[in-house]
Design an enzyme around this catalytic site. Structure first.
Site, PDB file in Angstrom:
ATOM      1  N   LYS A   1     -27.285   0.374  21.550  1.00 51.40           N
ATOM      2  CA  LYS A   1     -26.993   0.950  20.135  1.00 51.40           C
ATOM      3  C   LYS A   1     -27.611   2.571  20.283  1.00 51.40           C
ATOM      4  CE  LYS A   1     -30.925  -0.858  17.712  1.00 51.40           C
ATOM      5  NZ  LYS A   1     -31.967   0.161  17.742  1.00 51.40           N
ATOM      6  N   THR A   2     -28.758   2.620  21.005  1.00 47.14           N
ATOM      7  CA  THR A   2     -29.224   3.842  20.872  1.00 47.14           C
ATOM      8  C   THR A   2     -28.447   4.776  21.687  1.00 47.14           C
ATOM      9  OG1 THR A   2     -31.478   2.761  20.742  1.00 47.14           O
ATOM     10  CG2 THR A   2     -31.458   5.085  21.445  1.00 47.14           C
TER      11      THR A   2
ATOM     12  N   ASP B   1     -29.774   4.338  12.089  1.00 46.89           N
ATOM     13  CA  ASP B   1     -30.216   3.375  12.989  1.00 46.89           C
ATOM     14  C   ASP B   1     -30.752   2.007  12.279  1.00 46.89           C
ATOM     15  OD1 ASP B   1     -30.511   1.849  15.372  1.00 46.89           O
ATOM     16  OD2 ASP B   1     -32.266   2.818  15.878  1.00 46.89           O
ATOM     17  N   GLU B   2     -30.689   0.862  12.790  1.00 48.47           N
ATOM     18  CA  GLU B   2     -31.261  -0.447  12.169  1.00 48.47           C
ATOM     19  C   GLU B   2     -30.901  -0.659  10.705  1.00 48.47           C
ATOM     20  OE1 GLU B   2     -32.583  -2.368  14.156  1.00 48.47           O
ATOM     21  OE2 GLU B   2     -33.741  -1.549  15.597  1.00 48.47           O
TER      22      GLU B   2
ATOM     23  N   GLN C   1     -30.450  -9.564  13.157  1.00 45.35           N
ATOM     24  CA  GLN C   1     -31.826  -9.071  13.396  1.00 45.35           C
ATOM     25  C   GLN C   1     -32.732  -8.664  12.214  1.00 45.35           C
ATOM     26  OE1 GLN C   1     -32.695  -7.588  17.402  1.00 45.35           O
ATOM     27  NE2 GLN C   1     -30.470  -7.078  17.387  1.00 45.35           N
TER      28      GLN C   1
ATOM     29  N   ARG D   1     -35.623 -10.804  23.252  1.00 42.09           N
ATOM     30  CA  ARG D   1     -36.566  -9.909  23.928  1.00 42.09           C
ATOM     31  C   ARG D   1     -36.579 -10.398  25.634  1.00 42.09           C
ATOM     32  NH1 ARG D   1     -35.482  -6.820  21.112  1.00 42.09           N
ATOM     33  NH2 ARG D   1     -34.211  -8.373  20.036  1.00 42.09           N
TER      34      ARG D   1
END
Length: 665
Positions: free
Chosen positions: A30-31, A213-214, A244, A594
């Site tokens: 995503k980044t 973002d997020e 998430q 993770r």
């Protein structure tokens, strides 16, 4: 520039025909999408950098984004590009428009420890839980745009009535200090834009394209800020993952993803489902687990990283045995595979679970870091002393002035500070400078004025000597003059006062030692402390095992992950209702995703509670995972030994042989 993106990522970067929601699964890049879109807007679409804002939640994420954009646009001037947190953006808006809200541009920003102190004083309470409940309630009221007056009307219990009254006095106190809290940094810009359409238009013309973002972590206030800035143009890309969403407890609303479809009929949704982090087995377990939740958008992660190791489920006798077995397995794995300590993470639902693992890691001399713990420099007593040092270095530091002049108390209360703040605001000067203006002598009662002058003249005297006299001598003089030790013992129970005074002595001793070794003055040392504070949380990761809560681990990745305490009443947390169970399941999903290569999930058959042993039940989430991908070990009812005794002895012999070979080399 787009050649390193997969086809779906390229679609997300180049889509500009309307509002866009990028559903980005864990580890799906995503980044990379956000940073490439910024570069695309500037290089290919003719956007000026100053007309683009990329907004995220943490300084670390913003810093990483800035670096990546800089690498992509090496030969392009990006001056004016906004890459910041929500709170930084809110602060910039408030600084530019402060006068319209009755603030001076140098208003103070209070963190949670500053506001904690105010709530404690207003409520006359030392009960930490009570103060925390109050802080949370006021924060929720602000996020929902409920004023103190409305809170009083809505109060349906004695407790709510008391909280509404304290909310009102809290706001008056902030105004007196010319200060805002973290909630105000979002709340006040929204208020400002609604009350002043001309200001909103100015910012809409300034920020022509928004990237967020997020997005699943936004609260109602942040949603409104983005909606107001985006206006009818709706030139924005938001990136999020409903799987998430783990921050409902701090006001985040997964409903904001639903609202996008309701508010923007032409919303385009692009799903990033290719995971670049984890093995296929880890993703299969994660996908099957999260499918038990009510879904906002269907999504299935996949990877071409190979099948990977079996997921190990380990049942320990008790919490001590769990910690011992995890640490021994970690050390053996590191030795056998020649990995680094930083390749490993131990993740848990609640901070209190870390103690047993810290003890085991220390006993095995394994370096580790703890995420989410309180930094030494963030302790209240260290911040108290640092406030004096900051003020000596810069008398215009209003937050430092307020903290120093009220700690310890010296007869200067809200009324005095309100008058001082009002005068400073009207003259657009600092509180320290305002204290010396002739009007203050007339406005303040003689006793308060004398106390104010005594304090300010003392700061000036120390400041005059700060770059000449020995640092240690000045520090000793400062502590004696403010009588901090006596104040600690008057304000706290003896045990807590002992601990706090010990921390202060340790801090002062460190400053003295460093000043002597480096031949630095007090002013030099103050700058050193400021730099240390800024550098905390930097990107230089030590070679150490990461101990972290599942919440704090979001956004991170590790080759090898241990999720511990996977029991009912821990994960999921006790008394969770149906909605909270779904969030707890998302938390487990975050933990699983993770891991890159190996994952072990453990639970205890019993735990010590006080003097008693309590039987534990494995988390229901374990039953929701695909059984054919799990390998059971330990005291689980379905456990089968993963290796025989002979195989285990053979493995131990090989490890010993490797060790002796290393020694001879």
């Amino acid at each position: 520039m787009l050649s390193k993106l997969n086809p779906i990522q390229r679609q997300a970067v180049t889509y500009l025909d309307g509002p866009l929601l990028v559903l980005a699964g864990a580890g799906s890049g995503k980044t990379r999408v956000i940073t490439h879109k910024i570069a695309y807007l500037i290089e290919e679409c003719g956007y000026e950098p100053r007309n683009i804002a990329a907004i995220t939640f943490t300084n670390k994420a913003a810093s990483e984004m800035r670096e990546r954009v800089s690498d992509l646009l090496k030969n392009t001037n990006t001056k004016g590009l906004v890459v910041s947190t929500f709170h930084s953006l809110g602060m910039n808006i408030l600084r530019a428009e402060a006068k319209l809200l009755g603030y001076k541009p140098q208003f103070s920003i209070f963190d949670s420890s500053d506001t904690w102190k105010i709530f404690a004083e207003l409520s006359n309470s030392a009960d930490k839980q009570e103060i925390r409940v109050m802080q949370t309630q006021v924060s929720n009221w602000k996020s929902a745009f409920v004023s103190p007056e409305q809170a009083a009307v809505l109060a349906d219990s004695d407790e709510a009535t008391v909280h509404a009254r304290i909310y009102s006095r809290y706001q008056e106190t902030l105004r007196a200090y010319q200060a805002v809290d973290f909630d105000d940094l979002i709340h006040l810009p929204v208020q400002l834009f609604k009350q002043h359409p001309e200001v909103l238009l100015r910012w809409q013309l300034r920020l022509r394209y928004l990237l967020v973002d997020e997005y699943q972590d936004t609260n109602d206030c942040q949603y409104q800020l983005i909606k107001l800035l985006a206006d009818m143009r709706a030139a924005f890309t938001v990136v999020g993952d409903d799987d998430q969403a783990i921050y409902a407890w701090r006001g985040a609303s997964i409903e904001n993803l639903h609202k996008l479809r309701d508010n923007y009929s032409n919303l385009r949704v692009i799903k990033l489902e290719q995971n670049y982090r984890s093995s296929q087995r880890i993703l299969k377990v994660a996908n099957q687990l999260i499918n038990n939740n009510t879904k906002v958008f269907e999504k299935k992660l996949w990877s071409d990283h190979g099948i990977g190791d079996a997921i190990r489920i380990y049942a320990a006798r008790d919490d001590e045995h769990e910690a011992e077995s995890v640490v021994m397995k970690l050390v053996a794995h590191k030795f056998e595979h020649r990995t680094r300590f930083s390749d490993y993470a131990i993740l848990y639902r609640s901070n209190h679970l870390s103690r047993a693992f810290e003890e085991q890691l220390r006993s095995q001399r394994v370096p580790y870091t703890v995420s989410g713990g309180t930094s030494f420099f963030e302790r209240a007593e260290i911040k108290d002393i640092t406030a004096y040092l900051r003020l000596i270095a810069n008398p215009d530091d209003d937050p430092a002035f307020i903290r120093a002049i009220t700690t310890p108390k010296r007869g200067i209360g809200n009324t005095t500070l309100e008058r001082l703040g009002g005068h400073a605001g009207s003259r657009n000067i600092s509180l320290f400078e305002a204290a010396f203006e002739s009007e203050m002598k007339i406005e303040l009662p003689q006793r308060q004025y004398d106390e104010l002058m005594l304090f300010c003249n003392f700061i000036n005297r120390i400041q005059d000597r700060a770059d000449k006299d020995p640092c240690g001598e000045l520090l000793d003089e400062l502590l004696r003059a403010i009588n901090y030790e006596a104040w600690l013992y008057d304000s706290h129970d003896p045990r807590m006062a002992d601990s706090k005074w010990e921390n202060v002595q340790e801090f002062i001793a460190w400053l003295k030692r460093k000043a002597e070794v480096d031949e630095k003055s007090l002013i030099d040392m103050i700058q050193t402390v400021a730099l240390i504070n800024m550098l905390e949380g930097n990107n230089q990761t030590p070679d150490a095992v990461s101990l972290s809560t599942l919440h704090a681990a979001k956004g991170l990745e590790f080759p090898h992950v241990f999720i511990v305490g996977a029991e009912e009443e821990i994960l999921p947390f006790r008394d969770s209702d149906e909605k909270q169970i779904e969030e707890e399941r998302r938390l487990m999903y975050v933990g699983i995703t993770r891991a890159e290569r190996s994952l072990q999930i453990s639970y205890c058959n019993r735990r010590k509670r006080g003097r008693d042993w309590v039987a534990c039940e494995p988390s229901r989430f374990l039953e929701e995972m695909p059984e054919d991908e799990l390998s059971y070990a330990g005291g689980h009812a379905d456990a089968v030994p993963t290796v025989s005794r002979d195989e285990g002895m053979d493995k131990l012999a090989r490890l010993k042989a490797m060790l002796s070979k290393q020694v001879t080399e």
